[in-house]
Design an enzyme around this catalytic site. Structure first.
Site, PDB file in Angstrom:
ATOM      1  N   ASP A   2       9.627 -32.748  13.980  1.00 33.80           N
ATOM      2  CA  ASP A   2       9.186 -34.008  14.584  1.00 33.80           C
ATOM      3  C   ASP A   2       8.475 -33.710  15.892  1.00 33.80           C
ATOM      4  O   ASP A   2       8.215 -32.549  16.232  1.00 33.80           O
ATOM      5  CB  ASP A   2      10.367 -34.956  14.772  1.00 33.80           C
ATOM      6  CG  ASP A   2      11.318 -34.520  15.885  1.00 33.80           C
ATOM      7  OD1 ASP A   2      11.222 -33.366  16.348  1.00 33.80           O
ATOM      8  OD2 ASP A   2      12.159 -35.342  16.299  1.00 33.80           O
ATOM      9  N   GLU A   8      16.486 -42.501   9.266  1.00 33.96           N
ATOM     10  CA  GLU A   8      15.263 -41.696   9.315  1.00 33.96           C
ATOM     11  C   GLU A   8      14.017 -42.551   9.159  1.00 33.96           C
ATOM     12  O   GLU A   8      12.986 -42.275   9.771  1.00 33.96           O
ATOM     13  CB  GLU A   8      15.315 -40.588   8.259  1.00 33.96           C
ATOM     14  CG  GLU A   8      16.356 -39.518   8.560  1.00 33.96           C
ATOM     15  CD  GLU A   8      16.202 -38.872   9.931  1.00 33.96           C
ATOM     16  OE1 GLU A   8      15.076 -38.862  10.477  1.00 33.96           O
ATOM     17  OE2 GLU A   8      17.202 -38.372  10.466  1.00 33.96           O
ATOM     18  N   TYR A  43       8.045 -35.323   7.440  1.00 31.76           N
ATOM     19  CA  TYR A  43       9.169 -35.284   8.382  1.00 31.76           C
ATOM     20  C   TYR A  43      10.383 -36.009   7.815  1.00 31.76           C
ATOM     21  O   TYR A  43      11.505 -35.500   7.820  1.00 31.76           O
ATOM     22  CB  TYR A  43       8.782 -35.904   9.728  1.00 31.76           C
ATOM     23  CG  TYR A  43       9.999 -36.359  10.503  1.00 31.76           C
ATOM     24  CD1 TYR A  43      10.828 -35.433  11.121  1.00 31.76           C
ATOM     25  CD2 TYR A  43      10.368 -37.706  10.537  1.00 31.76           C
ATOM     26  CE1 TYR A  43      11.982 -35.837  11.782  1.00 31.76           C
ATOM     27  CE2 TYR A  43      11.509 -38.114  11.189  1.00 31.76           C
ATOM     28  CZ  TYR A  43      12.316 -37.172  11.813  1.00 31.76           C
ATOM     29  OH  TYR A  43      13.458 -37.560  12.447  1.00 31.76           O
TER      30      TYR A  43
END
Length: 363
Positions: A141, A40, A123
Site C-alpha cells: 500500500d 480492506e 492491494y
C-alpha cells in the site's frame, strides 16, 4: 538481492517492533474473512482512524456476507455515508452478491480468485489473501511504498508500473513464509506510525540501521514525487424546490461518481451561463420541472480527490410540471425530517444539517 543475514535482521527487528507497538484495531483480533474483506474495501485510500467507526457500524448492520448480499444498495450507501469513495460500497455489495451466488457465501482464499471480485485490486486482494488466509503474498500500500523506497533508496517514480513491480518483488523477498499476516501488517504499521510522509521518526525506526534514505540524510525526498497538478474546479447550481411543505430530491444513476446517492436537483454551470439560469436549466433537464429561481440560500465549497466544487444553493418556487427522472434514477418529494433516511454526498452535510435545524418542530 538481499543477503540472508540482512533479510533475517530486517524480519526479526520489524516483527519485534510490531509486537511492542501495534495499534489494537478490531480487525486485527479476528481471522473472519468477511470482516477482513469489509475493512480492506473500506481502507482503500482511507486512513485507519477514519475507517474505525464505519467498520463497527457496518458490521452491526450487515453482520455476515449473506446479510450484506441481500441488502439494497440504498441501505449500504446510507451506512457508508460520509466515508467517501462510494464506488467502494457499490463494489463491496456486488462482491458479496457474487460470492453468495457463485460460492455459497465462501470468500475466495487465493489472490487470483479474489482479483475476480468487483473492486478488488492488487492491494486489496493481496491484503485479504495474506491476512485472512495466510497466503504468501506481499501487501504493497502507500505506507509500504514509502517505507521500501526509503529503505532501499529507490529514486524511481512509484506510480510507474515497472517501479511498482520492483517494489512488490522487494516486499515478497522480505516476507517470511511463517509470519505472513504479522509481517504484512507490521510493514503497513511502520509506514503509518514511524516512516511518515513529512516528519519520519527515524530515531525510533527499527530499520534505521539499514535505511539508505536516512544514511543520505534525505528521507523526505523519497518516494520521488512529481509536481502536484492543480485540481479542476466546477460551479454547481442546485435548487431547493418546495411543494406543500416537501422538498424534491433526486437519486443519481448507480454508476459513476457518487452513484446511487441522493441530491437536490441541479448541475454544472456551462461557460458564460449565470448561476440562476444554470439552476433552472439543470432542474428542467434533470427532473422536468419549471421553477422560478429565487435567492441564493447558501454557498458550499468541497474538494474531492480529483475535483473541487462550489455548490450554489438557491431557493426555488415550483411553477409547473410533474417531476420525472429524466437525468437521474428516481425523484421523490420528502419532508425535511425525512432527509436523514437518504444517503447524500458529504458536500451536502452542512446543507442537510441547516435544513433539519430550520424545520425542526418547535418545543
Amino acid at each position: 538481492m538481499l543477503t540472508r543475514a540482512l533479510k533475517n535482521r530486517l524480519q526479526r527487528s520489524l516483527l519485534a517492533w510490531y509486537e511492542r507497538n501495534q495499534r489494537q484495531l478490531p480487525w486485527r483480533q479476528t481471522t473472519d474473512p468477511y470482516r477482513i474483506l469489509v475493512v480492506e474495501y473500506m481502507s482503500q485510500q482511507t486512513p485507519v482512524e477514519r475507517v474505525l467507526p464505519y467498520y463497527e457500524r457496518f458490521l452491526r448492520t450487515f453482520p455476515d456476507i449473506k446479510t450484506l448480499a441481500r441488502a439494497r444498495l440504498g441501505q449500504v450507501l446510507k451506512v457508508w455515508e460520509g466515508l467517501g469513495y462510494y464506488a467502494r460500497a457499490r463494489h463491496l455489495l456486488a462482491a458479496a452478491r457474487q460470492i453468495v451466488r457463485e460460492a455459497g457465501g465462501v470468500i475466495p482464499s487465493t489472490y487470483e480468485e479474489l482479483r475476480k471480485l468487483p473492486g478488488c485490486g492488487p492491494y486489496t486482494a493481496a491484503a485479504i489473501a495474506s491476512i485472512a488466509f495466510g497466503q504468501p503474498v506481499p501487501v504493497v500500500d502507500g505506507n509500504v511504498i514509502r517505507l521500501l523506497c526509503r529503505l532501499f533508496g529507490l529514486r524511481e517514480d512509484p506510480r510507474r508500473e515497472a517501479t511498482r513491480g520492483r517494489l512488490r518483488a522487494l516486499a515478497g523477498e522480505l516476507l517470511p513464509r511463517d509470519r505472513v499476516r504479522a509481517f504484512n501488517e507490521a510493514m503497513m504499521e511502520l509506514g503509518a506510525l514511524i516512516c511518515t510522509p513529512r516528519a519520519p521518526r527515524c530515531d525510533l525506526c527499527c530499520w534505521n540501521f539499514a535505511c539508505q534514505a536516512r544514511q543520505l540524510s534525505s528521507p523526505t525526498l523519497l518516494p520521488v514525487k512529481s509536481s502536484p497538478q492543480r485540481l479542476p474546479h466546477q460551479d454547481i447550481a442546485i435548487g431547493l424546490i418546495w411543494k406543500d411543505g416537501k422538498v424534491l430530491i433526486a437519486q443519481r444513476y448507480p454508476k459513476g461518481l457518487l452513484g446511487g446517492l441522493w441530491e437536490f436537483p441541479g448541475g454544472k454551470r456551462e461557460p458564460g451561463e449565470t448561476l440562476r439560469h444554470c439552476c433552472a436549466r439543470e432542474i428542467k433537464e434533470e427532473v422536468g420541472l419549471t421553477v422560478c429561481v429565487g435567492r441564493k440560500w447558501k454557498t458550499i465549497r468541497h474538494a474531492y480527490s480529483h475535483l473541487r466544487v462550489t455548490l450554489h444553493v438557491f431557493e426555488c418556487t415550483y411553477e409547473g410540471g410533474e417531476p420525472k427522472p429524466l437525468g437521474c434514477q428516481r425523484v421523490r418529494w420528502v419532508r425535511p425530517d425525512e432527509l436523514s433516511r437518504y444517503p447524500f454526498p458529504a458536500a451536502n452535510k452542512v446543507l442537510l444539517d441547516e435544513l433539519c435545524l430550520r424545520f425542526a418542530p418547535s418545543g
